[in-house]
Design a protein around this motif. Structure first.
Motif, PDB file in Angstrom:
ATOM      1  N   SER A   1      -5.304  -8.050   0.356  1.00  0.00           N
ATOM      2  CA  SER A   1      -4.123  -8.107   1.041  1.00  0.00           C
ATOM      3  C   SER A   1      -3.090  -9.258   0.514  1.00  0.00           C
ATOM      4  CB  SER A   1      -4.348  -8.108   2.433  1.00  0.00           C
ATOM      5  OG  SER A   1      -3.161  -8.580   3.140  1.00  0.00           O
TER       6      SER A   1
ATOM      7  N   ASN B   1       0.465  -8.911  -1.522  1.00  0.00           N
ATOM      8  CA  ASN B   1       1.710  -9.348  -0.838  1.00  0.00           C
ATOM      9  C   ASN B   1       2.467 -10.286  -1.849  1.00  0.00           C
ATOM     10  OD1 ASN B   1       1.320  -7.664   1.505  1.00  0.00           O
ATOM     11  ND2 ASN B   1       0.687  -9.499   2.693  1.00  0.00           N
TER      12      ASN B   1
ATOM     13  N   ASN C   1      -9.346  -0.150   9.969  1.00  0.00           N
ATOM     14  CA  ASN C   1      -8.240  -0.289   9.149  1.00  0.00           C
ATOM     15  C   ASN C   1      -7.225  -1.283   9.525  1.00  0.00           C
ATOM     16  OD1 ASN C   1      -9.371   1.626   7.055  1.00  0.00           O
ATOM     17  ND2 ASN C   1      -9.042   3.233   8.767  1.00  0.00           N
ATOM     18  N   ALA C   2      -7.389  -1.895  10.483  1.00  0.00           N
ATOM     19  CA  ALA C   2      -6.344  -2.784  11.046  1.00  0.00           C
ATOM     20  C   ALA C   2      -5.563  -3.628  10.394  1.00  0.00           C
ATOM     21  CB  ALA C   2      -6.815  -3.566  12.339  1.00  0.00           C
TER      22      ALA C   2
ATOM     23  N   ILE D   1      -4.773  -3.239   7.232  1.00  0.00           N
ATOM     24  CA  ILE D   1      -3.424  -2.823   6.754  1.00  0.00           C
ATOM     25  C   ILE D   1      -2.205  -3.256   7.231  1.00  0.00           C
ATOM     26  CG2 ILE D   1      -2.487  -0.435   6.121  1.00  0.00           C
ATOM     27  CD1 ILE D   1      -5.299   0.676   5.925  1.00  0.00           C
ATOM     28  N   THR D   2      -2.170  -3.584   8.700  1.00  0.00           N
ATOM     29  CA  THR D   2      -0.764  -4.050   9.222  1.00  0.00           C
ATOM     30  C   THR D   2      -0.296  -5.026   8.547  1.00  0.00           C
ATOM     31  OG1 THR D   2      -1.863  -4.934  10.965  1.00  0.00           O
ATOM     32  CG2 THR D   2      -1.508  -2.721  11.111  1.00  0.00           C
ATOM     33  N   GLU D   3      -1.197  -5.901   7.809  1.00  0.00           N
ATOM     34  CA  GLU D   3      -0.633  -7.123   7.597  1.00  0.00           C
ATOM     35  C   GLU D   3      -0.118  -7.184   5.740  1.00  0.00           C
ATOM     36  OE1 GLU D   3      -3.375 -10.367   7.886  1.00  0.00           O
ATOM     37  OE2 GLU D   3      -3.538 -10.116  10.027  1.00  0.00           O
TER      38      GLU D   3
ATOM     39  N   ASP E   1       2.537  -5.918   3.067  1.00  0.00           N
ATOM     40  CA  ASP E   1       3.976  -6.167   3.186  1.00  0.00           C
ATOM     41  C   ASP E   1       4.483  -4.553   3.037  1.00  0.00           C
ATOM     42  OD1 ASP E   1       6.515  -5.761   1.499  1.00  0.00           O
ATOM     43  OD2 ASP E   1       6.308  -7.941   1.588  1.00  0.00           O
ATOM     44  N   LYS E   2       5.549  -4.159   3.491  1.00  0.00           N
ATOM     45  CA  LYS E   2       5.836  -2.745   3.451  1.00  0.00           C
ATOM     46  C   LYS E   2       6.003  -2.066   2.103  1.00  0.00           C
ATOM     47  CE  LYS E   2      10.630  -3.631   4.833  1.00  0.00           C
ATOM     48  NZ  LYS E   2      11.612  -3.330   5.935  1.00  0.00           N
TER      49      LYS E   2
ATOM     50  N   HIS F   1      -6.258 -10.964  13.344  1.00  0.00           N
ATOM     51  CA  HIS F   1      -4.863 -11.076  13.431  1.00  0.00           C
ATOM     52  C   HIS F   1      -4.548 -12.626  13.128  1.00  0.00           C
ATOM     53  CE1 HIS F   1      -0.736 -11.284  14.447  1.00  0.00           C
ATOM     54  NE2 HIS F   1      -0.598 -10.042  14.453  1.00  0.00           N
TER      55      HIS F   1
END
Length: 292
Positions: free
Chosen positions: A20, A24, A44-45, A47-49, A51-52, A242
């Motif tokens: 990740s 990013n 898979n949480a 994944i939310t970190e 960059d889009k 998180h």
């Protein structure tokens, strides 16, 4: 330049956090970056970190269909493979023949491998020019067990982007709070920490253990706490990751603890060091290399 980061799952773990961070940082530099996940997995949480701007692909179908997708998605790209759990995935290696590929070994996999797997891995790596190991201990595994030529293996240690606090924390005078940040697998050896907690209780030492992580050892560890009457000394957070939440916990505790038997170059300990926490670590080479 176009870069693909390939991994088995995107679980909540150190390897995935490294991927990740790499992804990013690449897109921040304007690099076309994609992540390919071979299996969706359950957790898979993390994944939310991402960059889009990072392109995310999860392969679907049977093994042959997945390899076709992998071949198509990686056309004209550099592939950086990050396989954990000691897995070598010969099909993926074969699918990427003639594709510029870099492989990072993230841990000492002696507890996961046998000589047959190491021999297959050695054969698949024969034409590779460069291999990355995240620590000297992992390099030793690559050289001594997989029999990769030492000149091919380069150590690039994991890192984190956190400000370093000025003063080392000291243990509080009342209840000492310790934190463990690791998935609950046998080689992480958290059961030894719980045994130590029991000894402390009998000696009248006031401790509170913040246990963050989940895995196959969870039920065994929880039963141990009940049977030895230390449930009030352990706070279970489960499989949560998180950054802001974890960093807040690191601010609250007095020390970091790990009894792991096998590691690569754990990010969680780096975060404990950045928070200036005293470290209680098992005597293994990666811990010596990291916290010397």
């Amino acid at each position: 330049m176009k870069i693909t980061l390939l991994l088995r799952y995107f679980n909540i773990g150190g390897l995935e956090r490294v991927v990740s961070s790499l992804a990013n940082s690449y897109v921040e530099r304007g690099i076309d970056t994609q992540i390919i996940i071979m299996y969706a997995g359950r957790n898979n949480a993390l994944i939310t970190e991402l960059d889009k701007r990072v392109q995310l692909h999860i392969l679907e179908g049977n093994r042959i269909e997945k390899m076709k997708q992998l071949r198509s998605l990686t056309k004209n790209r550099i592939v950086h493979m990050h396989f954990g759990n000691g897995k070598i995935f010969p099909l993926a290696r074969i699918a990427l023949l003639n594709v510029p590929t870099v492989i990072t070994y993230h841990s000492d996999y002696r507890h996961k491998r046998n000589w047959i797997l190491n021999r297959i891995d050695h054969s698949l790596l024969y034409n590779m020019k460069e291999i990355i190991a995240v620590s000297d201990a992992v390099k030793r595994f690559c050289v001594e067990d997989v029999h990769i030529k030492e000149k091919k293996v380069h150590v690039i240690r994991n890192a984190i982007n956190l400000p370093l606090k000025n003063e080392l924390k000291t243990f509080s005078n009342d209840v000492v709070k310790l934190i463990s940040l690791a998935n609950l697998f046998p080689h992480k050896n958290q059961i030894t920490i719980l045994k130590a907690i029991e000894i402390c209780k009998h000696r009248g030492i006031q401790l509170k253990l913040y246990m963050m992580g989940d895995g196959p050892e969870m039920s065994k560890m929880y039963r141990f706490c009940i049977e030895h009457d230390i449930t009030d000394m352990v706070i279970w957070y489960g499989n949560v990751w998180h950054k802001r939440f974890v960093n807040k916990l690191l601010e609250e505790v007095d020390g970091f603890i790990s009894a792991s038997k096998f590691e690569g170059f754990p990010l969680s300990i780096l975060e404990g060091m950045a928070a200036r926490l005293p470290l209680l670590l098992s005597d293994i080479l990666p811990h010596r290399e990291l916290a010397k």
